[in-house]
Design a protein around this motif. Structure first.
Motif, short mmCIF file in Angstrom:
data_model
loop_
_atom_site.label_atom_id
_atom_site.label_comp_id
_atom_site.label_asym_id
_atom_site.label_seq_id
_atom_site.Cartn_x
_atom_site.Cartn_y
_atom_site.Cartn_z
N PHE A 45 -45.10 -48.18 49.59
CA PHE A 45 -44.53 -49.33 48.85
C PHE A 45 -45.24 -49.38 47.47
CE2 PHE A 45 -47.99 -50.79 51.38
CZ PHE A 45 -48.29 -51.83 50.73
N ASP A 46 -44.55 -50.04 46.42
CA ASP A 46 -45.17 -50.14 45.01
C ASP A 46 -46.01 -51.42 45.06
OD1 ASP A 46 -43.96 -47.88 43.85
OD2 ASP A 46 -42.56 -48.98 43.33
N PRO A 47 -47.29 -51.24 44.38
CA PRO A 47 -47.94 -52.53 44.10
C PRO A 47 -47.15 -53.78 43.76
CG PRO A 47 -49.19 -50.57 43.16
CD PRO A 47 -47.77 -50.08 43.31
N GLY A 48 -47.47 -54.96 44.43
CA GLY A 48 -46.94 -56.16 44.18
C GLY A 48 -45.37 -56.16 44.83
N ASP A 49 -44.99 -55.17 45.60
CA ASP A 49 -43.96 -55.27 46.40
C ASP A 49 -44.42 -55.74 47.75
OD1 ASP A 49 -42.31 -54.77 44.06
OD2 ASP A 49 -41.83 -52.77 44.83
N PRO A 50 -43.31 -55.90 48.58
CA PRO A 50 -43.47 -55.95 49.94
C PRO A 50 -43.69 -54.79 50.56
CG PRO A 50 -41.43 -57.45 49.48
CD PRO A 50 -41.93 -56.57 48.21
N ILE A 51 -44.41 -54.81 51.72
CA ILE A 51 -44.58 -53.52 52.66
C ILE A 51 -43.30 -52.97 53.07
CG2 ILE A 51 -45.76 -52.55 54.50
CD1 ILE A 51 -47.85 -54.69 54.46
#
Length: 212
Positions: A45-51
């Protein structure tokens, strides 16, 4: 899409969508990560997004006897241009994987929380690293999850030419000696294909993963 709760549970991987996304949410605890990998699932996942939890179909793997080593790489290995160690500097390896820029990528999926989670896995003996040194400096390496008969590769880095390839080839040769079944590479990329990796159906990967 399944939303992960506090319970240590993932739905069957057959419920993943076309892209391979199975579930969202949860945490990166040692227990949940170990359950995920043993079930053929990994976080991405991208930083700042949910897992996001993935189980792609097809799955990119390397059957160890299918490793491709070019003549130029064999020469580098034979000349001992690099020194290779195992599991001696895990944190520096994963940190370099986070920070080294890659062509075509604007950022990294390795968050600070993920670094801490995988360092915890390393302290538990589950996550392991390969380090490549030149003149006593760390110039390449890789890390992943060791399930005993399958090694789940996560990321590689290289600060000088061929360092990550040396890490990869040396790991595979060690896994062969220890009678591992395969190296999981998760998703397709042409660099991995050049080293002998290929895609197989998810159901076949799970069969190998679950077999004794």
């Amino acid at each position: 899409m399944y939303y992960v709760t506090k319970d240590l549970f993932f739905p069957p991987v057959s419920q993943a969508n076309r892209d391979g996304i199975l579930a969202i949410g949860g945490d990166l605890s040692t227990e949940r990560l170990l359950l995920a990998y043993k079930s053929g699932i990994f976080p991405w996942f991208d930083p700042g997004d949910p897992i996001l939890w993935w189980s792609p179909n097809p799955r990119m793997v390397l059957f160890l006897d299918e490793l491709i080593v070019s003549k130029s790489m064999r020469s580098i290995l034979n000349r001992n241009v690099f020194t290779v160690t195992f599991n001696q500097n895990f944190r520096d390896v994963i940190s370099n994987c986070q920070n080294v820029k890659r062509n075509g990528q604007t950022g990294t999926w390795i968050t600070n929380d993920m670094i801490e989670a995988y360092c915890n896995l390393n302290e538990s003996g589950i996550a392991k690293s390969v380090e490549v040194w030149q003149n006593d400096e760390l110039v390449g390496g890789l890390y992943g999850i060791d399930l005993g008969t399958i090694f789940c590769g996560e990321s590689m880095f290289s600060l000088v030419s061929n360092a990550s390839k040396v890490a990869f080839i040396t790991l595979v040769e060690q896994l062969k000696k220890e009678n591992y079944k395969l190296l999981d590479c998760q998703v397709y990329n042409p660099h991995l294909e050049s080293l002998g990796c290929r895609e197989i159906k998810r159901i076949e990967f799970l069969r190998i993963l679950k077999s004794e």
